[in-house]
Design a protein around this motif. Structure first.
Motif, PDB file in Angstrom:
ATOM      1  N   LEU A 149      46.724  51.037  41.235  1.00  0.00           N
ATOM      2  CA  LEU A 149      46.006  51.746  40.160  1.00  0.00           C
ATOM      3  C   LEU A 149      44.364  51.176  39.782  1.00  0.00           C
ATOM      4  N   LEU A 150      43.733  52.261  39.618  1.00  0.00           N
ATOM      5  CA  LEU A 150      42.371  51.837  39.298  1.00  0.00           C
ATOM      6  C   LEU A 150      42.264  51.247  37.928  1.00  0.00           C
ATOM      7  N   ALA A 151      41.296  50.237  38.064  1.00  0.00           N
ATOM      8  CA  ALA A 151      40.887  49.400  36.950  1.00  0.00           C
ATOM      9  C   ALA A 151      39.571  49.507  36.449  1.00  0.00           C
ATOM     10  N   ALA A 152      39.067  49.615  35.354  1.00  0.00           N
ATOM     11  CA  ALA A 152      37.428  49.691  35.030  1.00  0.00           C
ATOM     12  C   ALA A 152      37.213  49.313  33.683  1.00  0.00           C
ATOM     13  N   GLY A 153      36.017  48.819  33.533  1.00  0.00           N
ATOM     14  CA  GLY A 153      35.587  48.267  32.208  1.00  0.00           C
ATOM     15  C   GLY A 153      33.971  47.587  32.348  1.00  0.00           C
ATOM     16  N   ILE A 154      33.433  47.787  30.997  1.00  0.00           N
ATOM     17  CA  ILE A 154      32.104  47.187  31.068  1.00  0.00           C
ATOM     18  C   ILE A 154      32.213  45.631  30.955  1.00  0.00           C
ATOM     19  N   HIS A 155      31.602  44.889  32.211  1.00  0.00           N
ATOM     20  CA  HIS A 155      31.529  43.613  32.116  1.00  0.00           C
ATOM     21  C   HIS A 155      30.144  43.244  32.594  1.00  0.00           C
ATOM     22  N   ARG A 156      29.669  41.958  31.805  1.00  0.00           N
ATOM     23  CA  ARG A 156      28.201  41.416  32.119  1.00  0.00           C
ATOM     24  C   ARG A 156      28.102  41.051  33.412  1.00  0.00           C
ATOM     25  N   VAL A 157      27.070  41.328  34.221  1.00  0.00           N
ATOM     26  CA  VAL A 157      26.828  41.402  35.614  1.00  0.00           C
ATOM     27  C   VAL A 157      25.346  40.763  35.774  1.00  0.00           C
ATOM     28  N   GLN A 158      25.308  39.342  36.352  1.00  0.00           N
ATOM     29  CA  GLN A 158      23.977  38.822  36.535  1.00  0.00           C
ATOM     30  C   GLN A 158      23.495  38.973  38.166  1.00  0.00           C
ATOM     31  N   VAL A 159      22.327  39.275  38.099  1.00  0.00           N
ATOM     32  CA  VAL A 159      21.536  39.300  39.415  1.00  0.00           C
ATOM     33  C   VAL A 159      21.175  37.654  39.910  1.00  0.00           C
ATOM     34  N   ARG A 160      21.938  37.507  40.994  1.00  0.00           N
ATOM     35  CA  ARG A 160      21.708  36.111  41.545  1.00  0.00           C
ATOM     36  C   ARG A 160      20.797  36.214  42.896  1.00  0.00           C
ATOM     37  N   GLY A 161      20.756  37.308  43.378  1.00  0.00           N
ATOM     38  CA  GLY A 161      19.961  37.268  44.578  1.00  0.00           C
ATOM     39  C   GLY A 161      19.794  38.672  45.132  1.00  0.00           C
ATOM     40  N   LYS A 162      19.127  38.910  46.375  1.00  0.00           N
ATOM     41  CA  LYS A 162      19.095  40.351  46.819  1.00  0.00           C
ATOM     42  C   LYS A 162      20.237  41.129  47.040  1.00  0.00           C
ATOM     43  N   ASN A 163      21.323  40.366  47.501  1.00  0.00           N
ATOM     44  CA  ASN A 163      22.799  40.895  47.614  1.00  0.00           C
ATOM     45  C   ASN A 163      23.623  40.414  46.982  1.00  0.00           C
ATOM     46  N   LYS A 164      23.328  39.625  45.964  1.00  0.00           N
ATOM     47  CA  LYS A 164      24.470  38.734  45.202  1.00  0.00           C
ATOM     48  C   LYS A 164      24.309  38.835  43.891  1.00  0.00           C
ATOM     49  N   LEU A 165      25.736  39.073  43.054  1.00  0.00           N
ATOM     50  CA  LEU A 165      25.762  39.360  41.725  1.00  0.00           C
ATOM     51  C   LEU A 165      26.923  38.376  41.106  1.00  0.00           C
ATOM     52  N   GLY A 166      26.868  38.123  39.949  1.00  0.00           N
ATOM     53  CA  GLY A 166      27.933  37.406  39.443  1.00  0.00           C
ATOM     54  C   GLY A 166      28.723  38.472  38.362  1.00  0.00           C
ATOM     55  N   ALA A 167      29.764  38.567  38.344  1.00  0.00           N
ATOM     56  CA  ALA A 167      30.484  39.706  37.457  1.00  0.00           C
ATOM     57  C   ALA A 167      31.589  38.655  36.630  1.00  0.00           C
ATOM     58  N   LEU A 168      31.391  38.672  35.408  1.00  0.00           N
ATOM     59  CA  LEU A 168      32.293  37.995  34.306  1.00  0.00           C
ATOM     60  C   LEU A 168      33.080  38.927  33.970  1.00  0.00           C
ATOM     61  N   VAL A 169      34.471  38.854  34.423  1.00  0.00           N
ATOM     62  CA  VAL A 169      35.435  39.745  34.426  1.00  0.00           C
ATOM     63  C   VAL A 169      36.521  39.048  33.719  1.00  0.00           C
ATOM     64  N   LEU A 170      36.436  39.140  32.394  1.00  0.00           N
ATOM     65  CA  LEU A 170      37.344  38.307  31.583  1.00  0.00           C
ATOM     66  C   LEU A 170      38.712  39.014  31.188  1.00  0.00           C
ATOM     67  N   THR A 171      38.419  40.359  30.710  1.00  0.00           N
ATOM     68  CA  THR A 171      39.486  41.145  30.153  1.00  0.00           C
ATOM     69  C   THR A 171      40.023  42.205  30.999  1.00  0.00           C
ATOM     70  N   PRO A 172      41.350  42.462  30.711  1.00  0.00           N
ATOM     71  CA  PRO A 172      41.954  43.547  31.737  1.00  0.00           C
ATOM     72  C   PRO A 172      41.477  44.840  31.334  1.00  0.00           C
ATOM     73  N   PRO A 173      41.565  45.846  32.363  1.00  0.00           N
ATOM     74  CA  PRO A 173      42.623  45.422  33.425  1.00  0.00           C
ATOM     75  C   PRO A 173      41.655  44.992  34.628  1.00  0.00           C
ATOM     76  N   VAL A 174      40.487  45.017  34.787  1.00  0.00           N
ATOM     77  CA  VAL A 174      39.558  44.484  35.774  1.00  0.00           C
ATOM     78  C   VAL A 174      40.078  43.010  36.005  1.00  0.00           C
ATOM     79  N   SER A 175      40.094  42.103  34.911  1.00  0.00           N
ATOM     80  CA  SER A 175      40.498  40.752  35.164  1.00  0.00           C
ATOM     81  C   SER A 175      41.949  40.427  36.052  1.00  0.00           C
ATOM     82  N   THR A 176      42.845  41.386  35.431  1.00  0.00           N
ATOM     83  CA  THR A 176      44.290  41.338  36.099  1.00  0.00           C
ATOM     84  C   THR A 176      44.147  41.707  37.595  1.00  0.00           C
ATOM     85  N   ALA A 177      43.232  42.737  37.983  1.00  0.00           N
ATOM     86  CA  ALA A 177      43.288  43.135  39.277  1.00  0.00           C
ATOM     87  C   ALA A 177      42.528  41.957  40.093  1.00  0.00           C
ATOM     88  N   TYR A 178      41.623  41.139  39.578  1.00  0.00           N
ATOM     89  CA  TYR A 178      41.046  40.148  40.504  1.00  0.00           C
ATOM     90  C   TYR A 178      41.701  39.023  40.338  1.00  0.00           C
TER      91      TYR A 178
END
Length: 453
Positions: A149-178
């Motif tokens: 099942l698709l999971a979606a939500g707004i989460h804060r995403v940090q730029v850490r490099g040219k091709n690297k991010l950090g995604a703070l996925v603390l809440t469902p349903p995206v946190s559940t999938a992760y």
């Protein structure tokens, strides 16, 4: 007809004098934020930055899109008065998404060595204490590896490099999938969609940990299916009419420092978040990059409106005397105002105790009568000033779960919550008669307003 994409909605806002264009060059580091915050403080329109420092004319940025209830009502094709009721009504009918082969978001595809996030996207750095630029209006989309099942939500995403991010996925349903993917020791395919029409953006923050998926909810709100298309490098479907999509893999069992970042609660938060390795960036040939500036009205209106609806259902089921509920913008949705049609003097305090107990994010709550406009802070303050006595109308609850964004909470985020009963004593109703113009005259003036000028 629902809005097809973000640009169509912005054109509509411009026609309604709800959007201004900034043609002077603006720096995405701090300057754009300062302009958007000044506009927000003045209750002003959405802001379209047409010239971004370091980027070509094909790139623009928009802020404060849903910064007022009026603009959110426009986006959902309803009225301010009916926002919550209409949302709850539309949720009853499920409208699943429709899959399409491609869409405008695929007009430009960048992969491999071509990927450089900040070269391609004008990601804002918002506040002086922020560690780096952050994607703030990105809808993170993934699939639950067990259910598909698709999971979606707004989460804060940090730029850490040219091709690297950090995604703070603390809440469902995206946190559940992760979490499921991490249990399997597998990376999670994700995509971040930026620049969506208002109904889909709104649906992405609806509390629905057990389903349905957010795009089905968006279809319900739109009364029309959301069109989804497959990604280039990951097994995820995204809105075909998005402005930008970033594709990648959220790596298992790897965390890095995330922050500090000036959060929606008005304070900097430093934590750790998973690493997102970026595989591709797709976007329109001329795209509008959307930002949600932290600690502005847009945050609270976008998140708070659906929360109001869901919380109202819960409270009204337990306390039928509650006739309406509002989460205030200035408090970051931590303060609730309840409209109560009480049958006994205890009923308002019962409603206050219930809402403070059932929701960890609500710290203070006020109960008012039906003659008070819960959306008007002036009237709520008036009720507090004239219908509340601290020695008999206060409800105090200690050691309850609080918000992780509240720095004043105690150990394990426990807090003291307070309810204010600003309703009229039933034995003295006439003493509290509110002044007003006769209702029929108010209605006449409202209907003929334009003829007076």
């Amino acid at each position: 007809m629902p809005f097809k994409d973000l640009k169509e909605f912005l054109d509509f806002l411009e026609e309604k004098n709800e959007l201004v264009r900034i043609r002077k060059e603006v720096d995405p580091k701090y300057e754009g934020t300062a302009i958007a915050k000044k506009m927000d403080k003045e209750g002003g329109p959405a802001v379209l930055f047409e010239k971004i420092k370091g980027y070509g004319p094909e790139v623009s940025v928009v802020a404060n899109v849903l910064g007022t209830r009026r603009r959110l009502a426009f986006g959902l094709e309803t009225t301010e008065k009916n926002l919550v009721d209409e949302y709850l009504k539309r949720r009853e009918k499920l409208v699943p998404p429709k899959k399409v082969n491609t869409g405008p978001v695929k007009e430009v595809v960048e992969k491999g060595e071509d990927i450089d996030i900040l070269r391609s996207l004008p990601v804002f750095t918002y506040h002086e204490g922020d560690a780096s630029p952050y994607i703030s209006a990105g809808v993170v989309v993934s699939k639950n590896p067990e259910t598909g099942l698709l999971a979606a939500g707004i989460h804060r995403v940090q730029v850490r490099g040219k091709n690297k991010l950090g995604a703070l996925v603390l809440t469902p349903p995206v946190s559940t999938a992760y979490n499921k993917a991490e249990e399997m020791d597998k990376p999670l395919d994700v995509a971040i969609a930026v620049g969506l029409e208002p109904a889909t953006l709104f649906a992405s923050v609806v509390l629905a940990p057990m389903g349905p998926d957010k795009f089905t909810i968006a279809g319900s709100i739109r009364n029309e299916p959301v069109e989804l298309t497959g990604c280039e490098t990951v097994d995820v479907e995204v809105p075909a009419y998005a402005e930008v999509v970033v594709e990648g893999k959220l790596l298992p069992k790897l965390r890095e420092v995330d922050g500090p970042f000036g959060e929606t609660g008005g304070y900097y938060v430093t934590t750790e978040s998973p690493v997102l390795q970026v595989n591709a960036i797709t976007h329109r040939s001329r795209f509008i990059y959307q930002v949600i500036v932290p600690w502005t009205a847009e945050n609270m209106i976008l998140f708070g409106t659906s929360w109001e609806g869901e919380l109202y259902k819960t409270v009204k089921t337990a306390i039928p005397a509650v006739k309406a509920l509002h989460l205030t913008v200035g408090s970051g949705c931590a303060h609730a105002v309840l409209m109560v049609k009480k049958r006994t003097d205890e009923e308002a305090r019962q409603a206050l105790a219930f809402i403070l107990s059932v929701n960890p994010f609500i710290k203070h709550a006020v109960a008012v009568d039906e003659d008070v406009d819960i959306y008007n802070p002036k009237e709520v303050e008036w009720a507090l000033a004239t219908r509340f006595q601290g020695d008999k109308d206060m409800v105090v609850l200690n050691q309850l779960p609080g918000s992780v964004l509240d720095p004043s909470t105690g150990k394990n985020w426990t807090t003291t919550k307070i309810g204010f009963d600003a309703t009229k004593p039933l034995t003295e109703v006439n003493k509290y008669r509110k002044v007003r113009v006769p209702e029929e005259i108010e209605k006449k003036v409202e209907e003929n307003w334009d003829t007076y000028f």
